[in-house]
Each structure stands twice: as structure tokens, then as C-alpha cells.
Design a protein around this motif. Structure first.
Motif, PDB file in Angstrom:
ATOM      1  N   TYR A 279      69.380 -89.175   9.073  1.00 37.33           N
ATOM      2  CA  TYR A 279      70.089 -88.036   8.493  1.00 37.33           C
ATOM      3  C   TYR A 279      70.099 -86.897   9.497  1.00 37.33           C
ATOM      4  CZ  TYR A 279      69.628 -90.377   3.963  1.00 37.33           C
ATOM      5  OH  TYR A 279      69.695 -91.286   2.941  1.00 37.33           O
ATOM      6  N   GLU A 280      71.171 -86.112   9.473  1.00 36.80           N
ATOM      7  CA  GLU A 280      71.291 -84.964  10.357  1.00 36.80           C
ATOM      8  C   GLU A 280      70.802 -83.715   9.623  1.00 36.80           C
ATOM      9  OE1 GLU A 280      72.290 -85.108  13.535  1.00 36.80           O
ATOM     10  OE2 GLU A 280      72.473 -87.289  13.322  1.00 36.80           O
ATOM     11  N   ALA A 281      69.973 -82.929  10.290  1.00 34.09           N
ATOM     12  CA  ALA A 281      69.433 -81.709   9.699  1.00 34.09           C
ATOM     13  C   ALA A 281      69.481 -80.584  10.727  1.00 34.09           C
ATOM     14  CB  ALA A 281      67.998 -81.935   9.226  1.00 34.09           C
ATOM     15  N   THR A 282      69.245 -79.350  10.241  1.00 32.09           N
ATOM     16  CA  THR A 282      69.275 -78.173  11.105  1.00 32.09           C
ATOM     17  C   THR A 282      68.041 -77.318  10.837  1.00 32.09           C
ATOM     18  OG1 THR A 282      71.696 -78.146  10.999  1.00 32.09           O
ATOM     19  CG2 THR A 282      70.620 -76.145  11.790  1.00 32.09           C
ATOM     20  N   ILE A 283      67.388 -76.858  11.890  1.00 29.60           N
ATOM     21  CA  ILE A 283      66.254 -75.962  11.727  1.00 29.60           C
ATOM     22  C   ILE A 283      66.772 -74.609  11.252  1.00 29.60           C
ATOM     23  CG2 ILE A 283      64.386 -74.721  12.894  1.00 29.60           C
ATOM     24  CD1 ILE A 283      64.080 -77.082  14.768  1.00 29.60           C
ATOM     25  N   ILE A 284      66.245 -74.126  10.125  1.00 31.11           N
ATOM     26  CA  ILE A 284      66.707 -72.848   9.564  1.00 31.11           C
ATOM     27  C   ILE A 284      65.611 -71.780   9.542  1.00 31.11           C
ATOM     28  CG2 ILE A 284      68.500 -73.928   8.167  1.00 31.11           C
ATOM     29  CD1 ILE A 284      66.630 -73.627   5.745  1.00 31.11           C
ATOM     30  N   ARG A 285      64.364 -72.170   9.750  1.00 31.64           N
ATOM     31  CA  ARG A 285      63.302 -71.165   9.731  1.00 31.64           C
ATOM     32  C   ARG A 285      62.153 -71.595  10.624  1.00 31.64           C
ATOM     33  NH1 ARG A 285      58.563 -69.996   6.987  1.00 31.64           N
ATOM     34  NH2 ARG A 285      58.670 -71.977   5.869  1.00 31.64           N
ATOM     35  N   ILE A 286      61.744 -70.652  11.494  1.00 35.90           N
ATOM     36  CA  ILE A 286      60.542 -70.835  12.307  1.00 35.90           C
ATOM     37  C   ILE A 286      59.669 -69.604  12.069  1.00 35.90           C
ATOM     38  CG2 ILE A 286      59.599 -71.042  14.633  1.00 35.90           C
ATOM     39  CD1 ILE A 286      62.201 -72.400  15.469  1.00 35.90           C
ATOM     40  N   PRO A 287      58.497 -69.763  11.471  1.00 35.70           N
ATOM     41  CA  PRO A 287      57.692 -68.595  11.095  1.00 35.70           C
ATOM     42  C   PRO A 287      57.059 -67.911  12.303  1.00 35.70           C
ATOM     43  CG  PRO A 287      56.490 -70.598  10.645  1.00 35.70           C
ATOM     44  CD  PRO A 287      57.845 -71.030  11.094  1.00 35.70           C
ATOM     45  N   MET A 288      56.599 -66.703  12.072  1.00 32.32           N
ATOM     46  CA  MET A 288      55.935 -65.942  13.121  1.00 32.32           C
ATOM     47  C   MET A 288      54.415 -66.062  13.043  1.00 32.32           C
ATOM     48  SD  MET A 288      58.346 -64.567  14.898  1.00 32.32           S
ATOM     49  CE  MET A 288      57.555 -63.249  15.793  1.00 32.32           C
ATOM     50  N   THR A 289      53.918 -66.635  11.963  1.00 33.53           N
ATOM     51  CA  THR A 289      52.469 -66.773  11.797  1.00 33.53           C
ATOM     52  C   THR A 289      52.115 -68.232  11.532  1.00 33.53           C
ATOM     53  OG1 THR A 289      52.654 -66.264   9.435  1.00 33.53           O
ATOM     54  CG2 THR A 289      52.181 -64.443  10.921  1.00 33.53           C
ATOM     55  N   ALA A 290      50.931 -68.620  11.961  1.00 36.48           N
ATOM     56  CA  ALA A 290      50.469 -69.996  11.784  1.00 36.48           C
ATOM     57  C   ALA A 290      49.854 -70.182  10.402  1.00 36.48           C
ATOM     58  CB  ALA A 290      49.447 -70.343  12.854  1.00 36.48           C
ATOM     59  N   ASN A 291      49.774 -71.438  10.002  1.00 33.56           N
ATOM     60  CA  ASN A 291      49.149 -71.750   8.712  1.00 33.56           C
ATOM     61  C   ASN A 291      47.634 -71.605   8.766  1.00 33.56           C
ATOM     62  OD1 ASN A 291      51.786 -72.542   7.994  1.00 33.56           O
ATOM     63  ND2 ASN A 291      50.976 -74.036   6.548  1.00 33.56           N
ATOM     64  N   GLN A 292      47.034 -71.849   9.928  1.00 25.95           N
ATOM     65  CA  GLN A 292      45.588 -71.747  10.076  1.00 25.95           C
ATOM     66  C   GLN A 292      45.214 -70.419  10.730  1.00 25.95           C
ATOM     67  OE1 GLN A 292      47.403 -74.167  11.474  1.00 25.95           O
ATOM     68  NE2 GLN A 292      46.732 -76.175  10.756  1.00 25.95           N
ATOM     69  N   THR A 293      44.048 -69.924  10.374  1.00 24.86           N
ATOM     70  CA  THR A 293      43.543 -68.684  10.983  1.00 24.86           C
ATOM     71  C   THR A 293      42.257 -68.913  11.776  1.00 24.86           C
ATOM     72  OG1 THR A 293      42.352 -68.181   8.947  1.00 24.86           O
ATOM     73  CG2 THR A 293      44.563 -67.234   9.175  1.00 24.86           C
ATOM     74  N   ASP A 294      41.675 -70.111  11.660  1.00 24.59           N
ATOM     75  CA  ASP A 294      40.432 -70.420  12.362  1.00 24.59           C
ATOM     76  C   ASP A 294      40.708 -70.523  13.860  1.00 24.59           C
ATOM     77  OD1 ASP A 294      38.064 -71.488  13.388  1.00 24.59           O
ATOM     78  OD2 ASP A 294      37.680 -72.678  11.584  1.00 24.59           O
TER      79      ASP A 294
END
Length: 331
Positions: A279-294
Motif C-alpha cells: 500500500y502507498e502511504a504518506t508521512i503526515i507528522r513527525i513529532p518534535m519530542t521523543a516518546n522516552q525521556t530516560d
């Protein structure tokens, strides 16, 4: 020789005109509805009741005892009458999903609470007492006039005054009790409105109500344990509703790979459940913060892709291999 040079130049121009892809970045993603909404029963959670109690106390402290209290959340019982939607069904916003009724014994109890019979009786008693006080006051005036003429004794006047003081004491007590009863009746009405709707009264307690969809979309999940006839007494997850076209793919991408991705990049996705198909998809969001903080762990970022799903063949929760070709050189 000249022809060979021309062909080489054309090939070079074509090569320069197209980006050179340096590598393919791959990661695992999972499908989600863009507006996944859980539909719950109207019961208040213990945390919501604590918030209500705190709000009610704050209102009373700031505005006094006569302040209008906030509406108390629903804590009663509801009996499921009908399931009006099933998995895969398309629903509109505010469409009815479930019909429920209030148990007859609960309705009778509510009607008794809202009837205000005790309140009306206390009001009648207070009115009768005040009429009696007016009569005693008139009797005292007549006794004073007779006393001035020597036709009444001091004892007679003292007895009338004592009767009036006792009647006024009863009046104050009854007045205080009546005010408290009115406050309780007001609170009971607010509770009834929270349970049965804003038009609820002693003469208007609807026997049934409905759970409706918060958004337009598809029914993605139905609680298999909720059946007609079941009585719910606490907050219960009933349905999940959401749109499915386009569908989202979310994936945790390592920080090194993330640096090479951009919003708008095209991707191909292959799902384990559909071998041989991509399937063809498109990146629509790249966050500025990571999921981990450790700081001891490598960082991963939740990237979001949009994927057309016109036939609704993709379901929520499917895992797939996402591949993105990134061009060579700076971006």
C-alpha cells in the motif's frame, strides 16, 4: 563516436534530473482510526465524583450556602433495552447506538424524592403557625387594653406572652427545617436532571434514554458483555467508533532514522495479513519530542502516516512493514 557521446549526455541528464536514493528506511507500524472514540456509559468515575465534591465545596466557600451548586454526575442504575449498532456499521454523529431504561423501582424512588410532599406539608404547617401567632398577637393587644382598664390580670398577659414566645420559637425551628428541606429538594432535582435530562421533574421522568455516537464513522468495537436486560451500575466502555478512510499508521522510529525523514515522504507498507500486496502511504507528522525521556535509552519518535483505505480492507490494529526511500545528500 558523436552518437555515443550524445547518448551518454542524455543518460547523465536523466540521472541528474532524478534524485538518487541512498537507502531504504524500514520500521514497523500499526493502523489506527484517525478519530478513534470510546463511547462510555454516563456513569461518573470515583475521580469525577471527587472533582465534583471539590468544585461544590469551592462554590459554597466562595458564594455562600445559597449558591447554585454544580450538577452532580450520574451515579444511578441503567438497564440496557436494545443494542442499536453492530461492528462494521456506518453511523452518523449523534446516531443512537444503545437504548437504555431506568429500573421501575428507581423511577418510583425518584418520583417520591421529587414529589416534595414533605416540603408542602412543612409549608402548610408554617403558614398555620404564623396565622396562630397573628391571632395571639391580636389577643395580647386586647389583653393590654383590658389591663389598662383593670379588666385583665398581669398573669393573663404573662400567659399570652409565653404562648407567643413558644410559638415564635417553633416558627424559627420550622423555618430553618423548611429552608433545609428546600435545599435538599433542589439537590434532588439536580440529581434527577443529571440522570434523566434537563427537563426532568416529579411529573416528567423519562422511562428511557439513548447512548449516541460522538462522531460520524464506523463501529469498530462493541462490548461483548453488554446485552439487553443487563443493568449497568458503573462507568462501562460500550462502543468504539471512528473513521477508517483514510486510516493512520503510527510507528516508533529510531532517532538516527528519523533525521532522514520528512513530512510528505512517500512510503510503501506491506501487511503480514496480506502477503504479496503493498500500500502507498504518506508521512503526515513527525513529532518534535521523543516518546522516552530516560537518558540511558535511545530515543524513538512516533511518526504518523496517512493511508487510503477506500475498500475498508485494512482494520484497526494491523501491523505492517513500512519502507521509505530517502534521497542521497542533504534535504
Amino acid at each position: 563516436m558523436r552518437r555515443t557521446l550524445c547518448l551518454a549526455a542524455m543518460a547523465m541528464a536523466l540521472f541528474i534530473g532524478k534524485p538518487a536514493f541512498a537507502e531504504v528506511i524500514s520500521f514497523i507500524g500499526k493502523t489506527y482510526s484517525p478519530d478513534h472514540m470510546e463511547v462510555m456509559s454516563p456513569h461518573a468515575t470515583p475521580e469525577e465524583l471527587k472533582i465534583f465534591d471539590a468544585m461544590a465545596k469551592e462554590v459554597k466557600d466562595k458564594r455562600g450556602e445559597d449558591a447554585e451548586p454544580p450538577v452532580k454526575p450520574f451515579t444511578g442504575r441503567m438497564k440496557v433495552s436494545k443494542m442499536l449498532a453492530d461492528i462494521g456499521q456506518h453511523v452518523d454523529s449523534d446516531q443512537r447506538l444503545l437504548e437504555y431504561a431506568f429500573p421501575p423501582e428507581d423511577l418510583l424512588s425518584e418520583e417520591r424524592k421529587l414529589s416534595q410532599a414533605d416540603l408542602r406539608g412543612m409549608e402548610a404547617n408554617l403558614e398555620s403557625l404564623r396565622s396562630d401567632i397573628a391571632t395571639k398577637r391580636k389577643k395580647l393587644e386586647e389583653a393590654r387594653m383590658r389591663y389598662a382598664k383593670g379588666a385583665a390580670s398581669q398573669q393573663e398577659m404573662s400567659d399570652i406572652i409565653k404562648d407567643m414566645e413558644l410559638a415564635r420559637l417553633k416558627e424559627r425551628i420550622l423555618d430553618d427545617n423548611l429552608r433545609m428541606e428546600r435545599e435538599m429538594a433542589k439537590g434532588e432535582l439536580e440529581l434527577a436532571k443529571a440522570k434523566f435530562g434537563p427537563k426532568a421533574s416529579a411529573h416528567n421522568l423519562p422511562g428511557q434514554s439513548w447512548i449516541t455516537s460522538p462522531v460520524a464513522g464506523y463501529v469498530l468495537w462493541v462490548n461483548p458483555e453488554v446485552k439487553p436486560g443487563m443493568i449497568l451500575t458503573k462507568k462501562t466502555k460500550l462502543f468504539v467508533v471512528g473513521s477508517m478512510d483514510p486510516i493512520l499508521v503510527r510507528a516508533l522510529v529510531h532517532e538516527i532514522q528519523l533525521a532522514k525523514l520528512r513530512v510528505g515522504d512517500k512510503a510503501t507498507i506491506a501487511f503480514d495479513t496480506m502477503p504479496g500486496k503493498t500500500y502507498e502511504a504518506t508521512i503526515i507528522r513527525i513529532p518534535m519530542t521523543a516518546n522516552q525521556t530516560d537518558v540511558q535509552l535511545p530515543s524513538h519518535f512516533e511518526v504518523e502516516l496517512s493511508l487510503p483505505n477506500p475498500g475498508l480492507t485494512l482494520k484497526e490494529g494491523m501491523r505492517g512493514q513500512v519502507s521509505v526511500q530517502v534521497p542521497d545528500g542533504p534535504r
